[in-house]
Design a protein around this motif. Structure first.
Motif, PDB file in Angstrom:
ATOM      1  N   GLY A 195       0.808  -1.208   0.000  1.00  0.00           N
ATOM      2  CA  GLY A 195       0.000   0.000   0.000  1.00  0.00           C
ATOM      3  C   GLY A 195       0.844   1.261   0.000  1.00  0.00           C
ATOM      4  O   GLY A 195       0.559   2.216  -0.740  1.00  0.00           O
ATOM      5  N   VAL A 196       1.877   1.281   0.817  1.00  0.00           N
ATOM      6  CA  VAL A 196       2.760   2.449   0.887  1.00  0.00           C
ATOM      7  C   VAL A 196       3.526   2.608  -0.423  1.00  0.00           C
ATOM      8  O   VAL A 196       3.665   3.713  -0.961  1.00  0.00           O
ATOM      9  CB  VAL A 196       3.725   2.325   2.082  1.00  0.00           C
ATOM     10  CG1 VAL A 196       4.777   3.427   2.035  1.00  0.00           C
ATOM     11  CG2 VAL A 196       2.948   2.379   3.400  1.00  0.00           C
ATOM     12  N   ALA A 197       4.035   1.489  -0.967  1.00  0.00           N
ATOM     13  CA  ALA A 197       4.781   1.552  -2.223  1.00  0.00           C
ATOM     14  C   ALA A 197       3.890   2.049  -3.359  1.00  0.00           C
ATOM     15  O   ALA A 197       4.322   2.865  -4.183  1.00  0.00           O
ATOM     16  CB  ALA A 197       5.346   0.171  -2.561  1.00  0.00           C
ATOM     17  N   ALA A 198       2.659   1.562  -3.395  1.00  0.00           N
ATOM     18  CA  ALA A 198       1.730   1.982  -4.453  1.00  0.00           C
ATOM     19  C   ALA A 198       1.436   3.471  -4.366  1.00  0.00           C
ATOM     20  O   ALA A 198       1.334   4.166  -5.376  1.00  0.00           O
ATOM     21  CB  ALA A 198       0.440   1.175  -4.360  1.00  0.00           C
ATOM     22  N   PHE A 199       1.295   3.974  -3.146  1.00  0.00           N
ATOM     23  CA  PHE A 199       1.032   5.406  -2.958  1.00  0.00           C
ATOM     24  C   PHE A 199       2.208   6.235  -3.478  1.00  0.00           C
ATOM     25  O   PHE A 199       2.021   7.222  -4.204  1.00  0.00           O
ATOM     26  CB  PHE A 199       0.789   5.702  -1.481  1.00  0.00           C
ATOM     27  CG  PHE A 199       0.575   7.158  -1.188  1.00  0.00           C
ATOM     28  CD1 PHE A 199      -0.666   7.743  -1.382  1.00  0.00           C
ATOM     29  CD2 PHE A 199       1.621   7.949  -0.719  1.00  0.00           C
ATOM     30  CE1 PHE A 199      -0.860   9.097  -1.107  1.00  0.00           C
ATOM     31  CE2 PHE A 199       1.432   9.294  -0.445  1.00  0.00           C
ATOM     32  CZ  PHE A 199       0.188   9.863  -0.649  1.00  0.00           C
ATOM     33  N   ILE A 200       3.426   5.821  -3.113  1.00  0.00           N
ATOM     34  CA  ILE A 200       4.623   6.559  -3.539  1.00  0.00           C
ATOM     35  C   ILE A 200       4.783   6.495  -5.055  1.00  0.00           C
ATOM     36  O   ILE A 200       5.163   7.481  -5.711  1.00  0.00           O
ATOM     37  CB  ILE A 200       5.860   6.001  -2.822  1.00  0.00           C
ATOM     38  CG1 ILE A 200       5.770   6.294  -1.323  1.00  0.00           C
ATOM     39  CG2 ILE A 200       7.144   6.598  -3.403  1.00  0.00           C
ATOM     40  CD1 ILE A 200       6.838   5.623  -0.485  1.00  0.00           C
TER      41      ILE A 200
END
Length: 258
Positions: A243-248
């Motif tokens: 989720g964090v990687a996708a946001f970045i």
């Protein structure tokens, strides 16, 4: 899939439970047992991430099966109440969100069941209430506890003690239901919501439901502690990393529920 008086269908990540006990979808003991078995199925199905619960035809659930009450003495009545309470408590703490699509009359045990769902959508003309006192009895499946949490002590007491029935419009005004839709759309709108939720990480959904319920049950201070504990747990998951990687990276996340 089908159980006595209960139908279960699945589409993608959403399941639909339909109470089908004609003519009014009354909650007899067979129906309650079937509902529990349907929940067993859904609890073990990792593909299902959200549930919609509705009634067949023009009724949601018109109440408990009053004919069964003629056979109850004090001891049997306590046992029946406990069976209903345990099932509805299980719904309230279910690891996947349950959305009630109230398409018609939602009375007595039917309203108690709807209040055990996490979210309630209703048709404006749907009639709701706890009319048990008209029969010289009282709510027994958790209605005296859940209704005050949803609408406040005073309003809940008024509705219970007068056996007043209200429509979906009034239910929405007092916070008993969360949204109104035309009767022919209410199930589809509930499915849309279920599909939207199913796009999230199932782990995050489960832990969020746990935190919400914990605070309501034990108070806000205990809720804060549980929230912090679960917040820590979610940081151990692969979904958090994704989720964090996708946001970045400005893309849609691909959650694997791990």
């Amino acid at each position: 899939m089908s159980y006595p008086n209960v139908k279960l269908s699945k589409e993608n990540h959403v399941a639909v439970i339909t109470i089908d006990h004609q003519p009014a979808n009354a909650l007899n003991q067979t129906t309650l047992k079937s509902l529990g078995e349907a929940l067993d199925d859904l609890a073990s199905d990792d593909q299902v991430k959200a549930v919609v619960l509705t009634g067949e035809g023009r009724f949601f659930i018109a109440g408990a099966d009053i004919k069964e009450f003629t056979e109850l003495d004090e001891q049997k009545a306590v046992a029946v109440s406990e069976v209903g309470q345990q099932l509805f408590n299980r719904m309230e703490t279910f690891s996947k969100p349950i959305i009630a699509a109230i398409n018609g009359a939602c009375l007595g045990g039917g309203l108690e069941l709807a209040m055990a769902c996490h979210i309630r959508y209703a048709a404006p003309e749907a009639k709701m209430g706890l009319p048990e006192l008209n029969l010289g009895i009282m709510p027994g499946y958790g209605g005296t506890q859940r209704l005050p949490l949803l609408v406040g002590r005073g309003k809940a007491t008024e509705l219970i003690l007068t056996s007043q029935l209200i429509d979906g419009e009034e239910a929405f005004k007092i916070g008993l239901v969360d949204a109104l839709f035309p009767v022919e759309q209410v199930v589809e709108e509930a499915k849309k919501l279920a599909n939207k939720i199913s796009e999230k990480s199932a782990i995050s959904v489960k832990l969020s439901l746990d935190a919400i319920h914990h605070g309501l049950l034990h108070g806000v201070e205990a809720g804060y502690k549980q929230e912090a504990k679960l917040f820590g747990q979610v940081f151990t998951t692969e979904d958090r990393k994704e989720g964090v990687a996708a946001f970045i990276e400005k893309r849609k996340p691909n959650f694997t529920n791990r």
